[in-house]
Each structure stands twice: as structure tokens, then as C-alpha cells.
Design a protein around this motif. Sequence first.
Motif, PDB file in Angstrom:
ATOM      1  N   TYR A 141      38.343  13.451  36.511  1.00 26.73           N
ATOM      2  CA  TYR A 141      38.375  12.294  34.723  1.00 26.73           C
ATOM      3  C   TYR A 141      39.324  13.036  34.028  1.00 26.73           C
ATOM      4  O   TYR A 141      39.674  14.972  33.960  1.00 26.73           O
ATOM      5  CB  TYR A 141      36.559  13.354  33.976  1.00 26.73           C
ATOM      6  CG  TYR A 141      35.365  12.413  35.492  1.00 26.73           C
ATOM      7  CD1 TYR A 141      35.286  11.391  34.468  1.00 26.73           C
ATOM      8  CD2 TYR A 141      35.033  12.961  35.733  1.00 26.73           C
ATOM      9  CE1 TYR A 141      33.958  10.273  34.618  1.00 26.73           C
ATOM     10  CE2 TYR A 141      34.105  12.095  37.115  1.00 26.73           C
ATOM     11  CZ  TYR A 141      33.509  10.736  35.803  1.00 26.73           C
ATOM     12  OH  TYR A 141      32.837  10.585  37.199  1.00 26.73           O
ATOM     13  N   ASP A 142      40.306  12.316  32.817  1.00 23.05           N
ATOM     14  CA  ASP A 142      40.711  12.747  32.449  1.00 23.05           C
ATOM     15  C   ASP A 142      40.066  13.523  30.863  1.00 23.05           C
ATOM     16  O   ASP A 142      39.027  12.147  30.176  1.00 23.05           O
ATOM     17  CB  ASP A 142      41.429  11.401  31.766  1.00 23.05           C
ATOM     18  CG  ASP A 142      42.387  11.437  30.596  1.00 23.05           C
ATOM     19  OD1 ASP A 142      42.835  13.041  30.410  1.00 23.05           O
ATOM     20  OD2 ASP A 142      42.776  10.706  30.164  1.00 23.05           O
ATOM     21  N   VAL A 143      39.592  14.236  30.385  1.00 16.41           N
ATOM     22  CA  VAL A 143      39.003  14.548  29.934  1.00 16.41           C
ATOM     23  C   VAL A 143      39.864  15.155  28.220  1.00 16.41           C
ATOM     24  O   VAL A 143      40.466  15.598  27.928  1.00 16.41           O
ATOM     25  CB  VAL A 143      38.166  16.053  29.480  1.00 16.41           C
ATOM     26  CG1 VAL A 143      37.434  16.869  28.278  1.00 16.41           C
ATOM     27  CG2 VAL A 143      37.611  15.652  31.029  1.00 16.41           C
ATOM     28  N   ARG A 144      39.085  14.412  27.468  1.00 18.74           N
ATOM     29  CA  ARG A 144      39.862  14.331  25.383  1.00 18.74           C
ATOM     30  C   ARG A 144      39.096  14.301  24.575  1.00 18.74           C
ATOM     31  O   ARG A 144      38.156  14.463  24.460  1.00 18.74           O
ATOM     32  CB  ARG A 144      40.632  13.221  25.452  1.00 18.74           C
ATOM     33  CG  ARG A 144      41.044  11.716  26.493  1.00 18.74           C
ATOM     34  CD  ARG A 144      41.211  10.430  27.052  1.00 18.74           C
ATOM     35  NE  ARG A 144      40.564   9.979  26.521  1.00 18.74           N
ATOM     36  CZ  ARG A 144      40.499   8.962  26.552  1.00 18.74           C
ATOM     37  NH1 ARG A 144      41.799   7.435  26.301  1.00 18.74           N
ATOM     38  NH2 ARG A 144      39.215   7.691  26.996  1.00 18.74           N
ATOM     39  N   SER A 145      39.604  15.381  23.620  1.00 19.64           N
ATOM     40  CA  SER A 145      39.120  16.008  22.822  1.00 19.64           C
ATOM     41  C   SER A 145      40.030  15.150  21.069  1.00 19.64           C
ATOM     42  O   SER A 145      40.931  15.254  21.144  1.00 19.64           O
ATOM     43  CB  SER A 145      38.650  17.735  23.051  1.00 19.64           C
ATOM     44  OG  SER A 145      39.218  18.654  22.782  1.00 19.64           O
ATOM     45  N   VAL A 146      38.523  15.363  20.236  1.00 21.14           N
ATOM     46  CA  VAL A 146      39.198  15.218  19.470  1.00 21.14           C
ATOM     47  C   VAL A 146      38.505  15.088  17.877  1.00 21.14           C
ATOM     48  O   VAL A 146      37.000  15.471  17.651  1.00 21.14           O
ATOM     49  CB  VAL A 146      39.512  13.960  18.808  1.00 21.14           C
ATOM     50  CG1 VAL A 146      38.864  12.869  18.636  1.00 21.14           C
ATOM     51  CG2 VAL A 146      40.140  13.406  17.015  1.00 21.14           C
ATOM     52  N   TYR A 147      38.649  16.059  16.564  1.00 24.51           N
ATOM     53  CA  TYR A 147      38.109  16.474  15.775  1.00 24.51           C
ATOM     54  C   TYR A 147      37.959  14.826  14.814  1.00 24.51           C
ATOM     55  O   TYR A 147      39.044  14.538  14.239  1.00 24.51           O
ATOM     56  CB  TYR A 147      38.524  17.689  14.797  1.00 24.51           C
ATOM     57  CG  TYR A 147      37.617  18.313  13.541  1.00 24.51           C
ATOM     58  CD1 TYR A 147      35.973  18.654  13.699  1.00 24.51           C
ATOM     59  CD2 TYR A 147      37.927  17.733  12.408  1.00 24.51           C
ATOM     60  CE1 TYR A 147      35.640  18.359  12.329  1.00 24.51           C
ATOM     61  CE2 TYR A 147      37.184  17.745  11.305  1.00 24.51           C
ATOM     62  CZ  TYR A 147      36.186  18.410  11.261  1.00 24.51           C
ATOM     63  OH  TYR A 147      35.444  18.149  10.082  1.00 24.51           O
ATOM     64  N   ARG A 148      37.116  14.759  13.982  1.00 28.68           N
ATOM     65  CA  ARG A 148      36.560  13.696  13.237  1.00 28.68           C
ATOM     66  C   ARG A 148      35.559  13.168  12.078  1.00 28.68           C
ATOM     67  O   ARG A 148      34.991  14.214  12.169  1.00 28.68           O
ATOM     68  CB  ARG A 148      36.799  12.353  13.740  1.00 28.68           C
ATOM     69  CG  ARG A 148      36.990  11.753  14.997  1.00 28.68           C
ATOM     70  CD  ARG A 148      39.059  11.263  14.373  1.00 28.68           C
ATOM     71  NE  ARG A 148      38.679   9.925  13.186  1.00 28.68           N
ATOM     72  CZ  ARG A 148      39.090   8.658  14.085  1.00 28.68           C
ATOM     73  NH1 ARG A 148      39.820   8.565  15.241  1.00 28.68           N
ATOM     74  NH2 ARG A 148      38.409   7.431  13.714  1.00 28.68           N
ATOM     75  N   GLU A 149      36.057  13.108  11.390  1.00 35.93           N
ATOM     76  CA  GLU A 149      35.224  13.173  10.058  1.00 35.93           C
ATOM     77  C   GLU A 149      35.332  11.178   8.986  1.00 35.93           C
ATOM     78  O   GLU A 149      36.810  11.195   8.978  1.00 35.93           O
ATOM     79  CB  GLU A 149      35.465  14.264   8.980  1.00 35.93           C
ATOM     80  CG  GLU A 149      36.953  14.924   8.575  1.00 35.93           C
ATOM     81  CD  GLU A 149      36.534  15.849   6.928  1.00 35.93           C
ATOM     82  OE1 GLU A 149      36.559  15.909   6.650  1.00 35.93           O
ATOM     83  OE2 GLU A 149      36.698  17.457   8.598  1.00 35.93           O
TER      84      GLU A 149
END
Length: 163
Positions: A141-149
Motif C-alpha cells: 500500500y501507498d500510505v499518504r497523510s495530510v492535515y486538513r481543516e
Amino acid sequence: MLYTWVESGGGPLVVVPGSRLVHWGGAEDCEGPEETGDYGLACAVEGYIGLVPVGGGQGLVLGDEPAMTTWLPDERCFLRWSAADSEAGLVDAARRALRSDVEWDERLTWDVDGPVVLFDSAWPGAEPGNQVGIDLEPGTYDVRSVYREDDRNWMILVHLQPV
């Protein structure tokens, strides 16, 4: 739909393949300071995501803050609750964010051999309780993260994309 949320006692959460759960000792395998053992490895991860060794495989650490976390199965995404007025509003905001052009903050590649379990990294993996089982297909798996608001919802998204 109601979601099952996993909470942390203050440290990171971890996602471990079910086949490796018995190898995660949590804080119980620490011989002194938190820097040792499985919990110490999880705490040492900087950023939103990281990998740590677990019984010949890898566990995915959900770091940065001890945010309550759930799994959105249709989106293959961990949703981490930083701030929101309601679960429904947060889930809707997460789905909108995932449909937009997301510029992911971090990426890594994670190999799993089947279903995984999300839980507080301080707990031994084999101990039942504050856990969510996730039916993942074996693979990479390509694991991707981001903070959003947005104006009412703050979240960390950790998306798993089969390679």
C-alpha cells in the motif's frame, strides 16, 4: 452510520497486521524509559506516519498527536479527529477532502499480509479492548497523510492506496 473510534492514553496509535499482534508488547516490554520497546519505537516516529518492525513484519504508526481515530472502509482511510462539532460533520468533511486535489504531506510504502488492527501503541497487541479490526487485502500500500481543516473540522487523513 456510527463509527468505532480508538482512543489513546497519550501516545501514538499503531496499526499492526493481525498475524503479528502477539509480537507487539506495547509499553509492557519497556525496560525503563519509554525509549525502549515497541511503545518507544512508536513514540520515536516523527510526523503523521511511520513504520516500525513487528515480528518480522511492519506496523504503521499514526503519530503527531494522540487523536481519536476511526477507519472509513469505503475510502480506505484512517480519520483522525483533531477538532469537530460532530462525528457526522467530521466524516463528511473528510470525504469532501478526499474528493479534492489533496497535496499529501507524507508518503511511505507498507506491506501487509492481510487484515490489520488499530489500537493504542501503549497496549500489548494481543490484549482485547480499545481496538478496531480492518479487513485489508494482502499486498503493498501507498500510505499518504495530510492535515486538513475547514471552518468547523480539523483532521488528519491517512489514506491507503493499493500499489
